[in-house]
Design an enzyme around this catalytic site. Structure first.
Site, PDB file in Angstrom:
ATOM      1  N   LEU A  34      58.104  35.135  78.607  1.00 62.13           N
ATOM      2  CA  LEU A  34      56.898  36.091  78.331  1.00 62.13           C
ATOM      3  C   LEU A  34      55.870  36.415  78.735  1.00 62.13           C
ATOM      4  CD1 LEU A  34      55.267  36.490  74.662  1.00 62.13           C
ATOM      5  CD2 LEU A  34      53.962  33.928  76.048  1.00 62.13           C
ATOM      6  N   HIS A  60      35.259  29.141  67.918  1.00 60.51           N
ATOM      7  CA  HIS A  60      35.683  30.036  68.736  1.00 60.51           C
ATOM      8  C   HIS A  60      37.111  28.801  69.758  1.00 60.51           C
ATOM      9  CE1 HIS A  60      34.415  34.184  68.079  1.00 60.51           C
ATOM     10  NE2 HIS A  60      33.130  33.117  68.343  1.00 60.51           N
ATOM     11  N   ASP A 108      41.312  36.842  64.308  1.00 57.98           N
ATOM     12  CA  ASP A 108      40.001  37.124  63.368  1.00 57.98           C
ATOM     13  C   ASP A 108      39.787  35.841  62.724  1.00 57.98           C
ATOM     14  OD1 ASP A 108      37.483  38.455  62.752  1.00 57.98           O
ATOM     15  OD2 ASP A 108      38.379  40.029  62.018  1.00 57.98           O
TER      16      ASP A 108
HETATM   17  C1  IPE Z   1      37.766  42.299  66.279  1.00 56.20           C
HETATM   18  O1  IPE Z   1      37.610  41.111  64.930  1.00 56.20           O
HETATM   19  C2  IPE Z   1      37.794  41.599  67.953  1.00 56.20           C
HETATM   20  C3  IPE Z   1      38.417  40.909  68.316  1.00 56.20           C
HETATM   21  C4  IPE Z   1      39.068  39.836  67.262  1.00 56.20           C
HETATM   22  C5  IPE Z   1      38.739  40.585  70.039  1.00 56.20           C
HETATM   23  P1  IPE Z   1      36.133  41.947  64.876  1.00 56.20           P
HETATM   24  O2  IPE Z   1      35.437  40.414  64.217  1.00 56.20           O
HETATM   25  O3  IPE Z   1      35.436  42.205  65.968  1.00 56.20           O
HETATM   26  O4  IPE Z   1      36.324  43.104  64.371  1.00 56.20           O
HETATM   27  P2  IPE Z   1      35.041  43.502  62.746  1.00 56.20           P
HETATM   28  O5  IPE Z   1      33.380  43.678  63.335  1.00 56.20           O
HETATM   29  O6  IPE Z   1      35.583  42.602  62.102  1.00 56.20           O
HETATM   30  O7  IPE Z   1      35.651  44.671  62.785  1.00 56.20           O
HETATM   31  C1  IPE Z   2      37.549  36.709  65.866  1.00 55.46           C
HETATM   32  O1  IPE Z   2      37.238  36.080  65.474  1.00 55.46           O
HETATM   33  C2  IPE Z   2      37.146  36.172  67.592  1.00 55.46           C
HETATM   34  C3  IPE Z   2      36.552  37.062  68.217  1.00 55.46           C
HETATM   35  C4  IPE Z   2      36.209  38.826  67.192  1.00 55.46           C
HETATM   36  C5  IPE Z   2      36.388  37.086  69.860  1.00 55.46           C
HETATM   37  P1  IPE Z   2      35.206  36.495  64.515  1.00 55.46           P
HETATM   38  O2  IPE Z   2      34.353  35.444  65.755  1.00 55.46           O
HETATM   39  O3  IPE Z   2      35.278  37.569  64.183  1.00 55.46           O
HETATM   40  O4  IPE Z   2      34.814  35.464  63.391  1.00 55.46           O
HETATM   41  P2  IPE Z   2      34.773  36.015  62.150  1.00 55.46           P
HETATM   42  O5  IPE Z   2      34.836  37.884  61.862  1.00 55.46           O
HETATM   43  O6  IPE Z   2      32.863  36.402  61.761  1.00 55.46           O
HETATM   44  O7  IPE Z   2      34.688  34.761  60.681  1.00 55.46           O
HETATM   45 MG    MG Z   3      35.759  38.999  63.332  1.00 53.38          MG
END
Ligand code: IPE
Ligand code: IPE
Ligand code: MG
Length: 258
Positions: free
Chosen positions: A149, A55, A38
């Site tokens: 792995l 990303h 995240d």
């Molecule tokens: C969880 O992250 C999903 C992934 C890392 C793929 P999100 O960014 O979607 O989660 P929330 O919305 O903060 O709970």
């Molecule tokens: C996690 O990073 C990746 C996915 C959920 C695909 P985010 O895109 O959720 O990044 P933040 O949480 O907005 O910083």
């Molecule tokens: Mg996120």
């Protein structure tokens, strides 16, 4: 020197951070580490860049962490790449995220082969765009005989939907008299989950400072050790992984006993 620094900063992906400084116990490495990757969006925002750049950088971190997990002898590394809730994001972002598995695998497959890594997925793969599904299935097929792995991508994964799907499968079999009530227990229930061939994660890491599961492995993490790291995923590195393992090794797992 200045030039060197700038160059290094620009490439970012091959950091020189070495292991061992943390003295983790190599005999007590979790067999299965699951990570909620995240913070990509916030990483980009801090740099006034579009979220998709975050990303892209996150994908470089996936390569780095896969390498290191493999070197440490981790058996399963499950990465939450796209949740069943992430479809609600802007179309442009979703489209980019759906392109990433193909980009990742086409650039990283030779190294995955070299490192004997097997690719697997959990999630509702059939609902992915054709090009995403094709890239993933191809990687699974090409790496299926690798014995190192197992790198598991959670793609279009949601824990609640996974459990509901399992209940539906069992209900169907019950209706056809193929299972009895006595057949249904915690062990057999597992066989209807995406993770049927994967042990539960001992260690679950979430980056970016958020402290929630966001529908990730809700059944499988019932006794996982949770480690929350404030680092945004694109900045997460080998040292952060080792630090999480060290924290895990310092915990006392009781499983309800004493
Ligand atoms: C969880 O992250 C999903 C992934 C890392 C793929 P999100 O960014 O979607 O989660 P929330 O919305 O903060 O709970
Ligand atoms: C996690 O990073 C990746 C996915 C959920 C695909 P985010 O895109 O959720 O990044 P933040 O949480 O907005 O910083
Ligand atoms: Mg996120």
């Amino acid at each position: 020197m200045r030039h060197l620094f700038r160059f290094k900063n620009k490439t970012r992906n091959h950091s020189n951070i070495t292991s061992n400084d943390l003295n983790i116990d190599k005999q007590n490495i979790p067999e299965h580490i699951a990570i909620i990757m995240d913070g990509n969006g916030r990483w980009a925002k801090q740099r006034k860049m579009p979220r998709i750049k975050g990303h892209y950088e996150g994908m470089q971190t996936v390569k780095k962490i896969t390498r290191h997990a493999s070197d440490l002898g981790v058996k399963y590394l499950t990465l939450y790449a796209f949740s069943t809730e992430n479809w609600t994001r802007p179309t442009e972002e979703v489209n980019y995220l759906m392109k990433l598995p193909g980009d990742f695998l086409s650039t990283f497959l030779p190294e995955l082969m070299e490192k004997n890594v097997r690719v697997e997925t959990i999630g509702f793969i059939d609902a992915l765009p054709e090009h995403t599904r094709k890239a993933v299935l191809e990687a699974i097929e090409k790496t299926k005989n690798n014995t190192g792995l197992t790198l598991v991508f959670a793609l279009n994964y949601g824990g609640k939907k996974e459990i509901v799907a399992a209940v539906q499968m069992i209900a169907d079999l019950y209706k056809e008299n193929k299972v009895t009530l006595d057949d249904i227990n915690e062990t057999t229930f597992n066989d209807y989950l995406f993770t049927k061939n994967i042990p539960d994660p001992e260690l679950l890491i979430r980056t970016s400072g958020e402290q929630r599961l966001s529908n990730f492995l809700i059944w499988q993490s019932s006794y996982s050790e949770f480690v929350f790291d404030d680092t945004l995923w694109p900045d997460f590195n080998e040292n952060n992984l080792e630090q999480a393992i060290k924290t895990y090794q310092e915990r006392h797992r009781r499983f309800g006993g004493l």
